[in-house]
Design a protein around this motif. Structure first.
Motif, PDB file in Angstrom:
ATOM      1  N   SER A 101       1.107  -1.149  -0.133  1.00  0.00           N
ATOM      2  CA  SER A 101      -0.614  -0.020  -0.571  1.00  0.00           C
ATOM      3  C   SER A 101       0.771   1.060  -0.078  1.00  0.00           C
ATOM      4  N   CYS A 102       0.971   2.400  -0.827  1.00  0.00           N
ATOM      5  CA  CYS A 102       1.310   3.359  -0.624  1.00  0.00           C
ATOM      6  C   CYS A 102       0.930   4.373  -0.563  1.00  0.00           C
ATOM      7  N   PRO A 103       1.413   5.345   0.379  1.00  0.00           N
ATOM      8  CA  PRO A 103       2.692   5.726   0.200  1.00  0.00           C
ATOM      9  C   PRO A 103       3.460   4.412   1.529  1.00  0.00           C
ATOM     10  N   LEU A 104       4.638   4.831   0.704  1.00  0.00           N
ATOM     11  CA  LEU A 104       5.432   3.756   1.393  1.00  0.00           C
ATOM     12  C   LEU A 104       6.393   4.005   2.813  1.00  0.00           C
ATOM     13  N   LYS A 105       6.315   4.606   4.800  1.00  0.00           N
ATOM     14  CA  LYS A 105       7.385   4.690   4.735  1.00  0.00           C
ATOM     15  C   LYS A 105       8.628   4.396   5.022  1.00  0.00           C
ATOM     16  N   ALA A 106       9.560   5.044   5.699  1.00  0.00           N
ATOM     17  CA  ALA A 106      10.832   4.352   5.721  1.00  0.00           C
ATOM     18  C   ALA A 106      11.211   4.267   7.027  1.00  0.00           C
ATOM     19  N   GLY A 107      11.733   2.706   6.580  1.00  0.00           N
ATOM     20  CA  GLY A 107      11.953   2.295   8.447  1.00  0.00           C
ATOM     21  C   GLY A 107      11.067   0.936   8.297  1.00  0.00           C
ATOM     22  N   GLN A 108       9.631   1.122   7.491  1.00  0.00           N
ATOM     23  CA  GLN A 108       8.877  -0.210   7.423  1.00  0.00           C
ATOM     24  C   GLN A 108       8.711  -1.437   6.947  1.00  0.00           C
ATOM     25  N   PRO A 109       8.976  -1.950   7.167  1.00  0.00           N
ATOM     26  CA  PRO A 109       9.198  -3.319   5.860  1.00  0.00           C
ATOM     27  C   PRO A 109       7.527  -3.246   4.985  1.00  0.00           C
ATOM     28  N   ALA A 110       8.809  -3.934   3.982  1.00  0.00           N
ATOM     29  CA  ALA A 110       7.230  -3.739   3.048  1.00  0.00           C
ATOM     30  C   ALA A 110       7.555  -5.482   2.019  1.00  0.00           C
ATOM     31  N   LYS A 111       6.082  -5.708   1.558  1.00  0.00           N
ATOM     32  CA  LYS A 111       6.785  -7.710   1.730  1.00  0.00           C
ATOM     33  C   LYS A 111       5.957  -7.178  -0.535  1.00  0.00           C
ATOM     34  N   TYR A 112       6.395  -6.838  -1.338  1.00  0.00           N
ATOM     35  CA  TYR A 112       6.207  -6.749  -2.611  1.00  0.00           C
ATOM     36  C   TYR A 112       5.894  -8.720  -3.589  1.00  0.00           C
ATOM     37  N   LYS A 113       4.847  -9.015  -4.371  1.00  0.00           N
ATOM     38  CA  LYS A 113       4.486 -10.131  -4.932  1.00  0.00           C
ATOM     39  C   LYS A 113       3.780  -9.895  -5.800  1.00  0.00           C
ATOM     40  N   THR A 114       4.383 -10.786  -7.148  1.00  0.00           N
ATOM     41  CA  THR A 114       3.597 -10.323  -8.144  1.00  0.00           C
ATOM     42  C   THR A 114       4.159 -11.648  -8.798  1.00  0.00           C
ATOM     43  N   THR A 115       3.205 -12.048  -9.241  1.00  0.00           N
ATOM     44  CA  THR A 115       3.002 -13.193 -10.838  1.00  0.00           C
ATOM     45  C   THR A 115       2.889 -12.811 -12.625  1.00  0.00           C
ATOM     46  N   LEU A 116       4.434 -13.090 -12.849  1.00  0.00           N
ATOM     47  CA  LEU A 116       4.646 -13.342 -14.336  1.00  0.00           C
ATOM     48  C   LEU A 116       4.625 -14.285 -15.198  1.00  0.00           C
ATOM     49  N   PRO A 117       3.420 -13.894 -16.718  1.00  0.00           N
ATOM     50  CA  PRO A 117       3.066 -14.885 -17.350  1.00  0.00           C
ATOM     51  C   PRO A 117       4.694 -15.274 -18.166  1.00  0.00           C
ATOM     52  N   VAL A 118       5.122 -16.568 -18.260  1.00  0.00           N
ATOM     53  CA  VAL A 118       6.201 -16.806 -19.256  1.00  0.00           C
ATOM     54  C   VAL A 118       5.571 -17.152 -20.506  1.00  0.00           C
ATOM     55  N   LEU A 119       6.111 -16.928 -21.213  1.00  0.00           N
ATOM     56  CA  LEU A 119       4.884 -17.025 -22.444  1.00  0.00           C
ATOM     57  C   LEU A 119       5.562 -18.028 -23.629  1.00  0.00           C
ATOM     58  N   ARG A 120       4.610 -18.844 -23.774  1.00  0.00           N
ATOM     59  CA  ARG A 120       5.555 -20.136 -24.894  1.00  0.00           C
ATOM     60  C   ARG A 120       5.972 -19.769 -26.401  1.00  0.00           C
ATOM     61  N   SER A 121       5.697 -18.059 -26.278  1.00  0.00           N
ATOM     62  CA  SER A 121       6.713 -17.482 -27.530  1.00  0.00           C
ATOM     63  C   SER A 121       8.012 -17.009 -27.280  1.00  0.00           C
ATOM     64  N   TYR A 122       7.923 -17.190 -26.290  1.00  0.00           N
ATOM     65  CA  TYR A 122       9.617 -16.547 -25.543  1.00  0.00           C
ATOM     66  C   TYR A 122      10.991 -17.677 -25.592  1.00  0.00           C
ATOM     67  N   PRO A 123      11.785 -16.942 -26.385  1.00  0.00           N
ATOM     68  CA  PRO A 123      12.265 -17.995 -26.606  1.00  0.00           C
ATOM     69  C   PRO A 123      13.197 -18.918 -25.824  1.00  0.00           C
ATOM     70  N   LYS A 124      13.705 -19.806 -25.921  1.00  0.00           N
ATOM     71  CA  LYS A 124      14.303 -20.625 -24.586  1.00  0.00           C
ATOM     72  C   LYS A 124      16.299 -20.260 -24.519  1.00  0.00           C
ATOM     73  N   VAL A 125      15.952 -19.126 -23.590  1.00  0.00           N
ATOM     74  CA  VAL A 125      17.937 -18.646 -23.841  1.00  0.00           C
ATOM     75  C   VAL A 125      17.850 -18.290 -22.404  1.00  0.00           C
ATOM     76  N   ARG A 126      19.528 -18.004 -21.976  1.00  0.00           N
ATOM     77  CA  ARG A 126      20.582 -18.182 -20.476  1.00  0.00           C
ATOM     78  C   ARG A 126      19.933 -16.159 -20.493  1.00  0.00           C
ATOM     79  N   VAL A 127      19.651 -15.628 -19.116  1.00  0.00           N
ATOM     80  CA  VAL A 127      18.774 -13.622 -19.686  1.00  0.00           C
ATOM     81  C   VAL A 127      19.337 -14.224 -18.104  1.00  0.00           C
TER      82      VAL A 127
END
Length: 151
Positions: A101-127
């Motif tokens: 929840s924003c705004p964030l306060k200095a010194g107060q711990p925060a936990k960010y979490k998100t889910t990201l799709p890894v699409l079939r169209s992405y090449p097989k590669v090291r990155v």
């Protein structure tokens, strides 16, 4: 007897080093301290994370801001052969649907979490995945580099 104690000490040192091993590196978290980062399916002691195509990867970052922050934006690049390639995100506003929840306060711990799709169209590669959380001025609170392989 001394050899047994020495062997125990060496074993303990190796064990402690592996417990503190991290698969990611800090690439310039200027305005926050990062306590931990996890990626679903990625072992903390892995040399690289395997991101499976046609699946979702969940990224979670525990951090503590050093300064008050009004807004927070997620910026992700895939770095291939030293070239940063922007990675489109479904929700770049890190203050929405991420547990923060924003705004964030200095010194107060925060936990960010998100889910990201890894699409079939992405090449097989090291990155190297460069994951940044930036404030309203475009400054990095968090900057992490994650070695990965898209499989």
């Amino acid at each position: 007897m001394k050899q047994c104690n020495m062997l125990s000490l060496i074993s303990l040192t190796v064990l402690l080093a592996s417990v503190n091993a991290k698969f990611y590196t800090d690439c310039g978290s200027k305005l926050a301290s990062v306590q931990d980062m996890t990626v679903s399916g990625c072992s903390p002691d892995a040399k690289e994370c395997v991101l499976k195509r046609n699946s979702n990867a969940t990224f979670s970052i525990d951090f503590t801001p050093a300064a008050d922050t009004k807004t927070l934006e997620t910026v992700v690049h895939g770095i291939i052969m030293d070239l940063p390639v922007p990675f489109p995100l479904p929700q770049p506003d890190a203050c929405k649907d991420s547990g923060i929840s924003c705004p964030l306060k200095a010194g107060q711990p925060a936990k960010y979490k998100t889910t990201l799709p890894v699409l079939r169209s992405y090449p097989k590669v090291r990155v190297n995945v460069k994951w940044e959380l930036q404030n309203e001025k475009g400054e990095d609170l968090v900057c992490l580099l994650i070695p990965a392989r898209i499989n």
